[in-house]
Design a protein around this motif. Sequence first.
Motif, PDB file in Angstrom:
ATOM      1  N   GLU A 122       0.834  -1.214  -0.063  1.00  0.00           N
ATOM      2  CA  GLU A 122       0.002   0.119  -0.056  1.00  0.00           C
ATOM      3  C   GLU A 122       0.980   1.237   0.129  1.00  0.00           C
ATOM      4  OE1 GLU A 122      -3.544  -0.443   2.777  1.00  0.00           O
ATOM      5  OE2 GLU A 122      -2.012  -1.661   3.613  1.00  0.00           O
ATOM      6  N   ASN A 123       0.456   2.159  -0.779  1.00  0.00           N
ATOM      7  CA  ASN A 123       1.018   3.554  -0.579  1.00  0.00           C
ATOM      8  C   ASN A 123       0.716   4.495   0.434  1.00  0.00           C
ATOM      9  OD1 ASN A 123       1.870   6.211  -1.308  1.00  0.00           O
ATOM     10  ND2 ASN A 123       1.716   5.905  -3.553  1.00  0.00           N
ATOM     11  N   LYS A 124       1.452   4.583   1.557  1.00  0.00           N
ATOM     12  CA  LYS A 124       1.053   5.141   2.773  1.00  0.00           C
ATOM     13  C   LYS A 124       1.831   6.586   2.871  1.00  0.00           C
ATOM     14  CE  LYS A 124      -1.991   2.377   4.332  1.00  0.00           C
ATOM     15  NZ  LYS A 124      -3.381   2.678   4.521  1.00  0.00           N
ATOM     16  N   GLY A 125       1.500   7.602   2.140  1.00  0.00           N
ATOM     17  CA  GLY A 125       2.278   8.850   2.123  1.00  0.00           C
ATOM     18  C   GLY A 125       3.604   8.765   1.351  1.00  0.00           C
ATOM     19  N   GLY A 126       3.328   8.004   0.397  1.00  0.00           N
ATOM     20  CA  GLY A 126       4.873   7.878  -0.460  1.00  0.00           C
ATOM     21  C   GLY A 126       5.659   6.668  -0.023  1.00  0.00           C
ATOM     22  N   GLN A 127       5.223   6.145   1.153  1.00  0.00           N
ATOM     23  CA  GLN A 127       6.153   4.731   1.755  1.00  0.00           C
ATOM     24  C   GLN A 127       5.446   3.713   1.427  1.00  0.00           C
ATOM     25  OE1 GLN A 127       6.713   4.669   5.957  1.00  0.00           O
ATOM     26  NE2 GLN A 127       6.603   6.902   6.079  1.00  0.00           N
ATOM     27  N   ILE A 128       6.018   2.674   1.462  1.00  0.00           N
ATOM     28  CA  ILE A 128       5.475   1.202   0.888  1.00  0.00           C
ATOM     29  C   ILE A 128       5.187   0.358   2.082  1.00  0.00           C
ATOM     30  CG2 ILE A 128       5.587  -0.995  -0.201  1.00  0.00           C
ATOM     31  CD1 ILE A 128       7.756   0.670  -2.297  1.00  0.00           C
ATOM     32  N   LYS A 129       3.979   0.216   2.735  1.00  0.00           N
ATOM     33  CA  LYS A 129       3.593  -0.429   3.684  1.00  0.00           C
ATOM     34  C   LYS A 129       3.370  -2.051   3.154  1.00  0.00           C
ATOM     35  CE  LYS A 129       0.322  -1.206   7.120  1.00  0.00           C
ATOM     36  NZ  LYS A 129      -1.042  -0.838   7.857  1.00  0.00           N
ATOM     37  N   VAL A 130       4.000  -3.022   3.354  1.00  0.00           N
ATOM     38  CA  VAL A 130       4.133  -4.279   3.162  1.00  0.00           C
ATOM     39  C   VAL A 130       3.381  -5.185   4.144  1.00  0.00           C
ATOM     40  CG1 VAL A 130       5.196  -6.291   2.193  1.00  0.00           C
ATOM     41  CG2 VAL A 130       6.215  -4.024   1.719  1.00  0.00           C
ATOM     42  N   SER A 131       2.321  -5.709   3.879  1.00  0.00           N
ATOM     43  CA  SER A 131       1.535  -6.702   4.900  1.00  0.00           C
ATOM     44  C   SER A 131       1.353  -8.034   4.521  1.00  0.00           C
ATOM     45  CB  SER A 131       0.147  -6.004   5.102  1.00  0.00           C
ATOM     46  OG  SER A 131       0.309  -4.819   5.512  1.00  0.00           O
ATOM     47  N   ARG A 132       1.772  -8.861   5.462  1.00  0.00           N
ATOM     48  CA  ARG A 132       1.665 -10.318   5.184  1.00  0.00           C
ATOM     49  C   ARG A 132       0.169 -10.767   5.259  1.00  0.00           C
ATOM     50  NH1 ARG A 132       0.590 -14.990   8.190  1.00  0.00           N
ATOM     51  NH2 ARG A 132       1.661 -16.931   7.605  1.00  0.00           N
ATOM     52  N   GLU A 133      -0.339 -11.295   4.143  1.00  0.00           N
ATOM     53  CA  GLU A 133      -2.061 -11.780   4.227  1.00  0.00           C
ATOM     54  C   GLU A 133      -1.893 -13.199   4.308  1.00  0.00           C
ATOM     55  OE1 GLU A 133      -4.213  -9.392   4.081  1.00  0.00           O
ATOM     56  OE2 GLU A 133      -2.593  -7.968   4.202  1.00  0.00           O
ATOM     57  N   VAL A 134      -1.649 -14.078   3.229  1.00  0.00           N
ATOM     58  CA  VAL A 134      -1.798 -15.492   3.434  1.00  0.00           C
ATOM     59  C   VAL A 134      -3.125 -15.795   3.847  1.00  0.00           C
ATOM     60  CG1 VAL A 134      -0.657 -17.797   4.071  1.00  0.00           C
ATOM     61  CG2 VAL A 134       0.667 -15.561   4.510  1.00  0.00           C
ATOM     62  N   THR A 135      -4.222 -15.237   3.195  1.00  0.00           N
ATOM     63  CA  THR A 135      -5.664 -15.850   3.221  1.00  0.00           C
ATOM     64  C   THR A 135      -5.948 -16.443   2.064  1.00  0.00           C
ATOM     65  OG1 THR A 135      -6.386 -13.458   2.204  1.00  0.00           O
ATOM     66  CG2 THR A 135      -6.081 -13.745   4.457  1.00  0.00           C
ATOM     67  N   PHE A 136      -7.116 -17.494   2.081  1.00  0.00           N
ATOM     68  CA  PHE A 136      -7.192 -18.313   0.872  1.00  0.00           C
ATOM     69  C   PHE A 136      -8.584 -17.997   0.517  1.00  0.00           C
ATOM     70  CE2 PHE A 136      -3.937 -20.207   3.227  1.00  0.00           C
ATOM     71  CZ  PHE A 136      -2.946 -20.696   2.307  1.00  0.00           C
ATOM     72  N   HIS A 137      -8.932 -18.339  -0.807  1.00  0.00           N
ATOM     73  CA  HIS A 137     -10.257 -17.920  -1.460  1.00  0.00           C
ATOM     74  C   HIS A 137     -10.456 -18.810  -2.689  1.00  0.00           C
ATOM     75  CE1 HIS A 137      -9.680 -13.805   0.665  1.00  0.00           C
ATOM     76  NE2 HIS A 137      -8.399 -14.082   0.227  1.00  0.00           N
TER      77      HIS A 137
END
Length: 407
Positions: free
Chosen positions: A371-386
């Motif tokens: 995600e673009n958060k004020g020009g930074q990159i916020k990287v999140s682990r998801e590992v959810t299944f669909h």
Amino acid sequence: MTQLSMGANAPLQQREITLDVVLPAGESADITALQTYAGGKVRGDGDMCFYNQPSISAGALTLTPQATHHTVFSIQLNRIPAEVEKIVIFATANGTNQSLGHISQIHLDARGEHQIAINMQGRSEAALILAEIYRRGGDWKMRHVGQGFNGGLKAISEHYGVDIADDPAPAPQAAPTRAPAPAPAAPVNMARPKATPTPAPAPSAAPLNLSKISLTKNDKTVNLKKDDGRFGKIRVNLNWNQRPRKAGLLGLGSTAIDLDLGAFVEDVHGNITAVQALGNSFGDYDYFPYVKLLGDDRTGAVTDGEWIDINGSMWSEIHRVLIYAFIYEGTANWAETDGVVRIMVPGQPEIEVKMNEFGSNHGMCAVAYLENKGGQIKVSREVTFHRGHSYMDDAYGFGMRWRAGSK
């Protein structure tokens, strides 16, 4: 008092810092601090503060063990030499432990300033950089690092330029007719004092990797920052166990897992798309969506897996990117894939997300969220299944229209 998340930093108001490093009662690890200069290296063995050398810089940085699970550093920042750029705090496995995975949590408390909690569940590294205290424009700041890597105390110390000696072998007796030559200055002795000497453990065969952050179920996010907001070419790699697995009657025959890499992309103007081999939607690096899939491996012959390139120089145009993997053919069995996604940003630690949440029979896995958060990159682990693309789209709210496709 501020609780720092992984990758976060905050200024230190005090110039005399008491830093507690606390493990669960009954657990132990070697806790070390070292001071580095320009180039990220020490200047000598005197820059390392640990159990065999508990005071450096004329007492400006000292270590005091309170118990096997509790270490205290006293840091007088105004007395730290002006050339020192950074103080690095790290933990390494000791004794019979081959990794730090037996420790549930490591807690740091800069009394009256900031706290850091690092969850260790699911981690297998032998060493971990916990935090950094560093100069910035004449002031001092503290950063939560939480960066694990392979190799023990000897390996990380030598990486920073500390000359390390294993337990020394007994010196041979000098010949009686010749005076012994002057002995060179001894390197720092890493051996803990012990009643009965035992052979030093063999060094780890695994290569040292100081440039990896493993996002886990507990430590799920990290923030990446560049002052100009231009991150260069961001590379995303999906790799998995491509060995054929038994299939068919009585296990006769074999089939290889076909795991595909893809991304949902939304720019700051609200444009949305999916980048994937299914439907031949390979994207574009120089124009929207600024995300490109580099081919599709259906044979298992490409041993380095599949790749997506993200144009980080155009990050200001990107709102969010969801990285996902899906099993194109066959019954979903994520436990057999050993799937892992690596995210490589120039000048930043490599980020690793393992798809190690099992039990789902759905064929799609949302792995990482950028995600673009004020020009930074916020990287999140998801590992959810669909169950499929449309279900994952509903979960993350991209709002695309879906129809059956092929590749």
